[in-house]
Design an enzyme around this catalytic site. Structure first.
Site, PDB file in Angstrom:
ATOM      1  N   LYS A 273       0.839  -1.197   0.000  1.00  0.00           N
ATOM      2  CA  LYS A 273       0.000   0.000   0.000  1.00  0.00           C
ATOM      3  C   LYS A 273       0.874   1.248   0.000  1.00  0.00           C
ATOM      4  O   LYS A 273       1.964   1.236   0.571  1.00  0.00           O
ATOM      5  CB  LYS A 273      -0.826   0.043   1.299  1.00  0.00           C
ATOM      6  N   ARG A 348     -10.072 -11.413   3.425  1.00  0.00           N
ATOM      7  CA  ARG A 348     -10.973 -12.490   3.000  1.00  0.00           C
ATOM      8  C   ARG A 348     -10.287 -13.847   3.098  1.00  0.00           C
ATOM      9  O   ARG A 348     -10.958 -14.858   3.286  1.00  0.00           O
ATOM     10  CB  ARG A 348     -11.483 -12.192   1.578  1.00  0.00           C
TER      11      ARG A 348
HETATM   12  N1  BES Z   1      -7.773  -3.478   5.074  1.00  0.00           N
HETATM   13  C1  BES Z   1      -8.040  -3.185   3.725  1.00  0.00           C
HETATM   14  C2  BES Z   1      -9.360  -2.432   3.521  1.00  0.00           C
HETATM   15  C3  BES Z   1      -9.456  -1.057   4.108  1.00  0.00           C
HETATM   16  C4  BES Z   1      -9.228   0.062   3.335  1.00  0.00           C
HETATM   17  C5  BES Z   1      -9.844  -0.873   5.430  1.00  0.00           C
HETATM   18  C6  BES Z   1      -9.356   1.340   3.876  1.00  0.00           C
HETATM   19  C7  BES Z   1      -9.962   0.391   5.971  1.00  0.00           C
HETATM   20  C8  BES Z   1      -9.721   1.486   5.205  1.00  0.00           C
HETATM   21  C9  BES Z   1      -8.108  -4.476   2.920  1.00  0.00           C
HETATM   22  O1  BES Z   1      -7.294  -5.507   3.350  1.00  0.00           O
HETATM   23  C10 BES Z   1      -7.681  -4.159   1.537  1.00  0.00           C
HETATM   24  O2  BES Z   1      -6.543  -3.841   1.356  1.00  0.00           O
HETATM   25  N2  BES Z   1      -8.592  -4.250   0.586  1.00  0.00           N
HETATM   26  C11 BES Z   1      -8.301  -3.974  -0.768  1.00  0.00           C
HETATM   27  C12 BES Z   1      -8.932  -5.038  -1.625  1.00  0.00           C
HETATM   28  C13 BES Z   1      -8.486  -5.000  -3.051  1.00  0.00           C
HETATM   29  C14 BES Z   1      -7.043  -5.434  -3.144  1.00  0.00           C
HETATM   30  C15 BES Z   1      -9.367  -5.918  -3.832  1.00  0.00           C
HETATM   31  C16 BES Z   1      -8.875  -2.583  -1.084  1.00  0.00           C
HETATM   32  O3  BES Z   1      -9.935  -2.240  -0.564  1.00  0.00           O
HETATM   33  O4  BES Z   1      -8.246  -1.859  -1.827  1.00  0.00           O
HETATM   34 MN    MN Z   2      -5.347  -5.403   2.566  1.00  0.00          MN
END
Ligand code: BES
Ligand code: MN
Ligand code: ZN
Length: 497
Positions: A273, A348
């Site tokens: 990220k 997930r």
């Molecule tokens: N923990 C994140 C989701 C999240 C984003 C929580 C902002 C709180 C605030 C999750 O693990 C994630 O990274 N999700 C990705 C999924 C994508 C790779 C399909 C996302 O939301 O970008």
């Molecule tokens: Mn994530």
């Protein structure tokens, strides 16, 4: 520790530093007259300064009473005044109590036809207590201003019994919510999976529910491939926290299983990220797990007669020499295979294993609570969580949301959303082919591992705030605790009848 009590002694005899009087719009004069005496006179004289909207305030310093000051706090229009308005009004009172001199406060319980004494008592205490929260663990100097109220009194003329019952409940639920907030606000190195397990054990010991923290070797023996894959880049071993609340008088024979995402830090893994407005918030990626631990606390302290199992699969998600990579095919606890195309879709992976493991309990219902997708926050913002289901009682979850203040709204789960998750090489992929409907795609992935009634709450937005809201501070909010406690309390009530 805030002491909370209920009284009916004459207002003029109440001795507190701040007396809060909630006032419905247009009823300020009526309220002042009803209170009467020196306090009523003083309030009548301040009416010109009072805008009457929800959250507005005016202060008076009446003579001839024992309290130092009286605050009028706007409740909004009487016909719209609901429990959430009471929470916001009490939170406004709490804000004043922190800003003015003193440590004791009282709130006059307003008489509103549509709200029972019990509901009013609960809402006022929740609003006040939750607004007085401050996370000070890492401050080496006194930050002042918060948590100064050591005594809160509800003034209820008539129906004190019901108000007292509600106040007691509000205190327990608010304190549990603060347990969740504290865990979310903790620095990541203070909540490694092992330390999170210990924190849960402390909560269990204090409130009286059962707990087992499964270690890495147990997780390997159980073949939780999803949890182990996410953990591969980490220096810290994973845990699975398993909690049980099963008192004698339960209303259900098969448990409700609560599953909370316990990613103690989400770097994204090799699908790293960016820092700002992304990774810098990811200590909160265990907010689902924190909520489940805190719900167990509230259930045990309130002795709610529902058989509940709580599961928190916990690990961090990091790049590392052994980290799982995009393209990896992972064999999950269920025996199904997942094609990992983005290591940042890790929540997930660990939840799917917990959902599959949950089958040994033959759940009547499972509920997943997770900061699962940024897409949820984009769609619904910071005050409303997304709820999805295969065939679970989503209307009841919605109703519990409206009462508790942890609002939820549903998202669709039509079969076609699963098409995006089809894999050429494995049973399913962990991210969709297109970047659309991300929160639903994630839910569809989880649904693949479920063969019982299931509700899913994606609360990426409401779990952690960049800006404070009434009675929710910046940072961890404890969202979901009051939602699920309300949902399970209603279930207990319904079945007892
Ligand atoms: N923990 C994140 C989701 C999240 C984003 C929580 C902002 C709180 C605030 C999750 O693990 C994630 O990274 N999700 C990705 C999924 C994508 C790779 C399909 C996302 O939301 O970008
Ligand atoms: Mn994530
Ligand atoms: Zn995550």
């Amino acid at each position: 520790m805030m002491k909370i009590s209920v009284t009916r002694i004459p207002l003029a005899e109440l001795r507190v530093n701040l007396l809060v009087v909630p006032v419905p719009t247009g009823e300020a004069r009526k309220t002042a007259t009803a209170i009467g005496g020196d306090i009523g006179d003083a309030l009548t004289r301040t009416l010109g300064d009072f805008s009457r909207e929800l959250g507005s305030v005016a202060l008076a310093y009446p003579s001839g009473t024992r309290s130092d000051r009286v605050a009028l706090v706007g409740l909004g229009p009487a016909h719209k005044a609901d429990v959430e308005a009471l929470r916001v009004a009490a939170a406004t009172g709490a804000g004043l109590a922190q800003k003015t001199d003193g440590t004791t406060a009282a709130i006059v319980v307003p008489r509103l036809g549509a709200i029972s004494g019990e509901a009013a008592g609960q809402a006022l205490v929740e609003g006040f207590r939750l607004a007085s929260y401050k996370f000070a663990r890492y401050k080496t100097r006194d930050i002042g201003g918060y948590d100064r109220t050591d005594r809160l009194i509800l003034h209820a003329a008539g129906q004190e019994k019901a108000v007292r019952r509600g106040a007691e409940r509000g205190r327990t639920v608010a304190e549990a919510t603060c347990t969740a907030r504290d865990l979310v606000n903790l620095s990541p190195h203070d909540k490694t999976p092992t330390l999170l397990g210990r924190a849960a054990e402390r909560v269990a010991r204090k409130s009286g529910f059962g707990i087992t923290v499964w270690d890495k070797s147990a997780i390997e023996a159980e073949r939780m491939g999803g949890l182990l894959a996410v953990n591969r880049g980490s220096m810290e071993p994973p845990v699975l926290i398993e909690m049980t609340w099963q008192p004698q008088n339960v209303v259900n024979s098969r448990p409700v299983v609560l599953i909370g995402k316990g990613i103690v830090f989400d770097t994204g893994g090799l699908s790293l990220k960016p820092t700002r407005n992304a990774m810098d918030q990811m200590k909160a990626d265990m907010a689902g797990g924190a909520a489940v631990i805190a719900v167990m606390e509230a259930l045990a302290r309130l002795r709610i007669p529902v058989y509940v199992v709580g599961l928190v699969p916990a690990t961090d998600n990091r790049p590392g020499q052994r980290a799982y990579v995009p393209g990896d095919v992972v064999t999950m606890h269920s025996g199904n295979t997942v094609e990992v195309l983005n290591t940042d879709a890790e929540g997930r992976m660990v939840l799917a294993d917990a959902l599959s493991y949950a089958k040994i309990f033959r759940p009547e219902l499972a509920i997943t609570l997770a900061t699962l997708t940024g897409a949820q926050r984009v769609a619904y913002g910071s005050r409303v969580a997304a709820a999805m289901t295969n065939q679970g009682p989503i209307d009841k979850l919605f109703a519990a949301g409206e009462t508790s203040g942890d609002f939820v709204h549903s998202m669709p789960m039509h079969a076609h959303y699963a098409e995006a998750m089809e894999s050429e090489v494995a049973d399913i992929r962990n991210v969709g082919k297109e970047r659309e409907a991300g929160a639903i795609q994630a839910a569809k992935f989880l649904e693949f591992f479920v063969d019982y009634d299931w509700l899913h709450v994606d609360f990426a937005g409401p779990s952690f705030l960049q800006h404070a809201l009434p009675y929710r501070p910046k940072g961890g909010t404890g969202f979901g605790v009051r939602l699920i406690v309300e949902f399970l309390s209603r279930m207990a009530k319904e079945r007892k009848r």
